[in-house]
Enzyme design. Structure first.
Site, PDB file in Angstrom:
ATOM      1  CD  GLU A 123      -2.894   1.195   2.312  1.00  0.00           C
ATOM      2  OE1 GLU A 123      -2.780   0.388   3.243  1.00  0.00           O
ATOM      3  OE2 GLU A 123      -3.759   2.064   2.283  1.00  0.00           O
ATOM      4  N   GLY A 263       3.648   2.453  10.722  1.00  0.00           N
ATOM      5  CA  GLY A 263       3.406   1.666  11.925  1.00  0.00           C
ATOM      6  C   GLY A 263       3.195   0.185  11.629  1.00  0.00           C
ATOM      7  CG  MET A 265       0.400  -3.218   4.903  1.00  0.00           C
ATOM      8  SD  MET A 265      -0.634  -1.793   4.440  1.00  0.00           S
ATOM      9  CE  MET A 265      -1.894  -2.611   3.485  1.00  0.00           C
ATOM     10  CD  GLU A 266      -4.606  -1.916   5.875  1.00  0.00           C
ATOM     11  OE1 GLU A 266      -3.614  -1.464   6.489  1.00  0.00           O
ATOM     12  OE2 GLU A 266      -5.311  -1.217   5.110  1.00  0.00           O
ATOM     13  CG  ASN A 267       0.097  -6.776   4.089  1.00  0.00           C
ATOM     14  OD1 ASN A 267       0.004  -5.907   3.255  1.00  0.00           O
ATOM     15  ND2 ASN A 267       1.055  -6.803   5.013  1.00  0.00           N
ATOM     16  CG  HIS A 299      -5.492   0.952  12.794  1.00  0.00           C
ATOM     17  ND1 HIS A 299      -6.235   2.116  12.780  1.00  0.00           N
ATOM     18  CD2 HIS A 299      -5.029   0.788  11.528  1.00  0.00           C
ATOM     19  CE1 HIS A 299      -6.207   2.619  11.554  1.00  0.00           C
ATOM     20  NE2 HIS A 299      -5.482   1.839  10.778  1.00  0.00           N
ATOM     21  CD  GLU A 300      -2.356  -1.838  10.807  1.00  0.00           C
ATOM     22  OE1 GLU A 300      -2.878  -2.037   9.702  1.00  0.00           O
ATOM     23  OE2 GLU A 300      -1.959  -0.710  11.173  1.00  0.00           O
ATOM     24  CG  HIS A 303      -7.277  -1.652   8.277  1.00  0.00           C
ATOM     25  ND1 HIS A 303      -8.127  -0.720   7.725  1.00  0.00           N
ATOM     26  CD2 HIS A 303      -6.152  -0.960   8.612  1.00  0.00           C
ATOM     27  CE1 HIS A 303      -7.548   0.477   7.737  1.00  0.00           C
ATOM     28  NE2 HIS A 303      -6.354   0.358   8.274  1.00  0.00           N
ATOM     29  CD  GLU A 322      -5.967   3.542   6.802  1.00  0.00           C
ATOM     30  OE1 GLU A 322      -6.073   3.391   8.031  1.00  0.00           O
ATOM     31  OE2 GLU A 322      -5.398   2.701   6.064  1.00  0.00           O
TER      32      GLU A 322
END
Ligand code: B3K
Ligand code: ZN
Length: 890
Positions: A123, A263, A265-267, A299-300, A303, A322
């Site tokens: 991303e 910070g 990443m939500e892969n 947070h991740e 997502h 977001e």
């Protein structure tokens, strides 16, 4: 939708893709110097679009083969795009072979190496640095991924979804094949090949399904993964309980990597995290680090639904995922905190961050709507506006429809859009449609101005009490200043949560004119016109208005409250947020008056007394006290002024700090002793609040003692630094010394470095503390500059680069803004230097001078010169180019 230097991408130009990619079969022959990527896709023309060539994005790739339905075809490579002019109708297979050089990838976007392993970050547009693709979020495909690599060096091979098979290969290599059943955009692709170990936990969800949770780290770090795992388990449970959203994969993996641009990443199913947001044990991490891990892990994970199951149609809709996901992680942390007071502490922290970072952004050259209209480099728009203001826009919808109504809206959103790439409009529409009859549904088009207009609105409040008629009339007016490209603005829908408090501090019943009876003591007024009157009846005595409770809208409130009113609210407001706000306002009024009067400040007894009452209060929580007794930051002060002299602001604030330290000496000493935490370390809100207050007390005591030449408290701080049982206390004591006592600080810093030399995240703190220390005589700047040459310093590791540069250039105005311009020269040199290594990192640093136009002379001219020097470089990245061009625009 392509980017290059000076290419502007506009939201209004959006068109659906000419082709869909339905499945992707990727095979990686991993090698740091030259990795081969075989990409086999099934492609379909988009029947709704006129026929046109297929244009695939690619960057820094060596193309070796293109086959359509197994046959070679003619193709062109044009400005980083692979163009295929002649393609079959209907569906076809497309195979592309490329190579790339992960070890040369210092940008950390795409496939790169770190600590001897392979990691990815896709991303927003990193996937095109791995293979040619339709690298846009509305093209969603089912991915199957085969990884092949040397087994000894890379024993762990991970990608999204479920593991299908694993096997040995000749020559010491091995392979793993992964399949993700959920169609996803390319930005959610990830792979990891490295020598890692995992903490594992099996869980059973409410829905009865079993899942395996894994946190992967380097072998020596396993003892620092417990908190991340606990946070993940709590996240899974929370999303089920609050929103009925369950984990949809058998396996959910978190991998920590030390070279990372942001910070985490939500892969899909394979979150990749900066080590900073995974690794913690009591000896190396502070309470703030623990809280950061909890919220970023949350947070991740959140997502997975808000971002992955429903994604963005285009990057202008970034806040769709977001803003919503920040709102969700904020709510998660509040719900975990539990007590109303601990919830309020979290809310105050969030609002403080919004004011410190987002308000200035919204008033400067990078001001943009929550849904931007154009960009040059999309990575520049992962901003406080898209994230934090976006979360406030979601929060206002929550306020307008209520907690239950919002949950219904979320359910409708997923019912309508699961598996789709959608827009911010779709989200707001679902929340409104699920709540017919709500204020949101009634005013949706107007509400959506929050998505399209930039800038922080101002709300003016004026109250008038009429004793004979026992009425209190509140006039609320809203007003917005122009921002770039938006000369005039329309009124917003602004929820104003409020109450009235009697002079004795009693909450008063609230009955608006026309209502038969009072409706509680707390309610939400909806301001939707430029100016509106609200008349309350049956008000027995002149009240003090408590407005914008809980910070119910991201606005600047101008309510001319006298000291007495503020003191009443500070002592009695049932809303803890406004209680804190009243204290801040008391401090702010005094600080601003002193700055405007030329710099002299002497704190008055009323203010000192109010602060003392809070500090000594028998019922208030320590965490809340710490927030009240922390003065508004220099950046926030600057935002209240038209012309900013950073040195004067610093001097005035330091003077107030110093005077409070002195006037409250005995109270601080009491607070320090009374808030010691005994027993084993736990990052819970009560213990961390006590530690925060004790550390603030210690900082005050050392500062006061240092000025008087008294050695007792500095000595105690040194002892605490040596004996502390956890990093929060150790670092608090070290900070107290560094901030006020140079002689004791120097050996303590040395000792700290020697002790933690093998803990990179702790060494980051060591750099940050020195670069962020209060400037007195130019020595902080000089030391920060000298630290560039420290053997542990490196611009290639983003955490390390940030640890020194961000505290200095973004958070230490008095050290950075110098009359000799040395701070700006330093800044320009670093921006240029880092830009050639890592444009995303450089462009974050470039934002340090966003507000240069607000500066007084000589700072202003010197800042312009420094920005112009950067802008004059011919080979800047689009990222930095966009920031400096906007900064210099009129
Ligand atoms: N979605 C990522 C951010 C990607 C930033 C790309 N420059 C992390 C997050 O917001 O959860
Ligand atoms: Zn996010």
């Amino acid at each position: 939708m392509r980017e290059g230097t000076n290419t502007v991408v506009r939201r209004e130009d959006y068109t659906a893709p000419a082709y869909w990619i339905r499945t992707v079969d990727l095979c990686f022959e991993l090698d740091p110097a030259k990795t081969l990527v075989i990409n086999k896709m099934t492609v379909e023309r988009n029947a709704d679009r006129p026929a046109e060539p297929m244009r695939l994005d690619g960057e820094d790739l060596n193309l070796t083969r293109v086959l359509v339905n197994g046959e070679s075809v003619s193709f062109r490579v044009e400005n980083d795009q692979l163009v295929l002019d002649t393609l079959p109708d209907g569906s076809f297979s497309l195979e592309i072979r490329t190579t790339c050089a992960p070890e040369k990838n210092t940008q950390l976007s795409g496939l790169y190496t770190s600590g001897g392993g392979f990691f990815t970050q896709c991303e927003a547009q990193g996937f095109r640095r791995i293979t040619y693709f339709l690298d846009r979020p509305d093209v969603m495909a089912v991915f199957t991924v085969t990884l092949k690599a040397d087994k000894a060096k890379y024993p762990v091979l991970l990608s999204n979804g479920n593991l299908l098979e694993q096997a040995e290969l000749p020559n010491g290599r091995h392979m793993a094949k992964w399949h993700d059943p959920f169609p996803k955009p390319s930005y959610l692709f990830a792979l990891v090949a490295a020598n890692l170990v995992a903490r594992e936990q099996k869980i059973r969800s409410r829905s009865g399904r079993d899942h395996l949770l894994q946190v992967y780290v380097r072998a020596g770090d396993l003892d620092k993964t417990e908190h991340a795992m606990n946070s993940l388990i709590a996240s899974v449970a929370w999303d089920e309980a609050r929103f009925g959203l369950s984990l949809d994969l058998e396996r959910f993996m978190v991998v920590a990597v030390s070279d990372f641009n942001m910070g985490a990443m939500e892969n899909k199913g394979l979150n990749i995290f900066n080590t900073k947001y995974v690794l913690a044990n009591p000896a190396t991490a502070t309470d703030v680090d623990y809280a950061g891990i909890e919220s970023v892990v949350g947070h991740e994970y959140f997502h997975n639904w808000t971002g992955n199951r429903v994604t963005c149609r285009d990057w202008f809709q970034l806040s769709l995922k977001e803003g919503l996901t920040v709102f969700r992680d904020q709510e998660f942390s509040q719900d975990l905190a539990g007590s109303p007071s601990a919830r309020a502490v979290k809310r105050i922290d969030d609002v403080r961050a919004l004011r410190q970072f987002q308000f200035p952004e919204d008033a400067g050259p990078m001001a943009h709507p929550v849904r931007p209209d154009s960009y040059q480099a999309i990575d520049n728009f992962y901003t406080a506006t898209v994230y934090e203001k976006g979360a406030e826009v979601v929060r206002m919808q929550h306020t307008l429809v209520g907690r239950e109504g919002f949950a219904k809206g979320m359910a409708l959103y997923f019912q309508r859009h699961d598996g789709q790439a959608v827009t911010c409009d779709d989200f707001a529409q679902a929340i409104a449609d699920a709540n017919p009859g709500s204020e949101l549904a009634a005013r949706l088009p107007q509400f959506k101005r929050w998505y399209s207009q930039a800038g922080t609105p101002r709300v003016k409040a004026l109250g008038r009490y009429d004793a004979p008629s026992r009425t209190y009339t509140l006039l609320l007016e809203q007003h917005s200043l122009p921002s770039t490209g938006q000369p005039s603005k329309e009124p917003y829908v602004i929820p104003v949560a409020m109450g009235l408090v009697s002079r004795e501090g009693r909450p008063l019943p609230l009955q608006l004119e026309g209502e038969a009876a009072p409706v509680g003591t707390d309610r939400v007024l909806v301001l939707a016109e430029a100016r509106q009157f609200f008349t309350f009846v049956n008000v027995d005595s002149e009240p003090v208005p408590s407005l914008l409770r809980g910070f119910s809208a991201p606005v600047t409130l101008e309510a001319p409250l006298a000291d007495d009113d503020l003191l009443t609210l500070l002592a009695h407001d049932p809303d803890p947020f406004n209680r804190w706000e009243a204290g801040q306002r008391l401090a702010l009024n005094r600080l601003l008056a002193a700055v405007q009067a030329g710099g002299e400040l002497s704190v008055d007894e009323a203010f000192v007394g109010a602060m003392r009452s809070v500090l000594r209060h028998p019922e208030l929580d320590a965490a809340f006290k710490e927030l009240v007794l922390t003065l508004p930051g220099e950046g926030y002060l600057a935002e209240q002024l038209d012309v900013v002299d950073p040195q004067r602001i610093h001097a005035v604030r330091e003077s107030m700090k110093q005077q409070l330290a002195q006037a409250l000496r005995d109270d601080w000493a009491w607070a320090f002793e009374a808030h010691q935490v005994s027993g084993g370390y736990s990052p819970d809100p009560v213990s961390s609040g006590r530690r925060a207050l004790a550390n603030l007390a210690l900082a005050n005591l050392v500062q006061d003692a240092a000025l008087r030449g008294d050695a007792v408290w500095p000595g105690k701080a040194l002892q605490r630094f040596k004996d502390a049982g956890n990093m929060t206390d150790r670092f608090g004591a070290l900070a107290a010394l560094v901030n006020a006592h140079a002689e004791l600080a120097a050996p303590a810093l040395q000792r700290f470095h020697a002790h933690f030399k093998d803990e990179p995240l702790v060494i980051d703190k060591w750099f940050a503390l020195q670069a962020g220390a209060p400037e007195r005589d130019g020595s902080v700047f000089a030391r920060a500059k000298a630290l560039l040459a420290h053997p542990d310093f490196s611009l290639r590791n983003p955490n390390r680069a940030r640890s020194l540069l961000m505290p200095l250039c973004l958070n230490n105005p008095a050290a950075f803004h110098r009359t000799d311009a040395a701070g700006y020269v330093f800044w320009a040199d670093r921006v240029i230097e880092i830009d050639s290594i890592n444009p995303q990192l450089a462009s974050r640093l470039a934002r340090a001078l966003d507000r240069w136009k607000q500066l007084a002379e000589p700072y202003r001219s010197a800042a312009r010169e420094a920005i112009s020097r950067v802008a004059a470089k011919p080979d800047l990245s689009p990222d930095v180019r966009e920031i400096v061009t906007r900064a210099l625009q009129d």
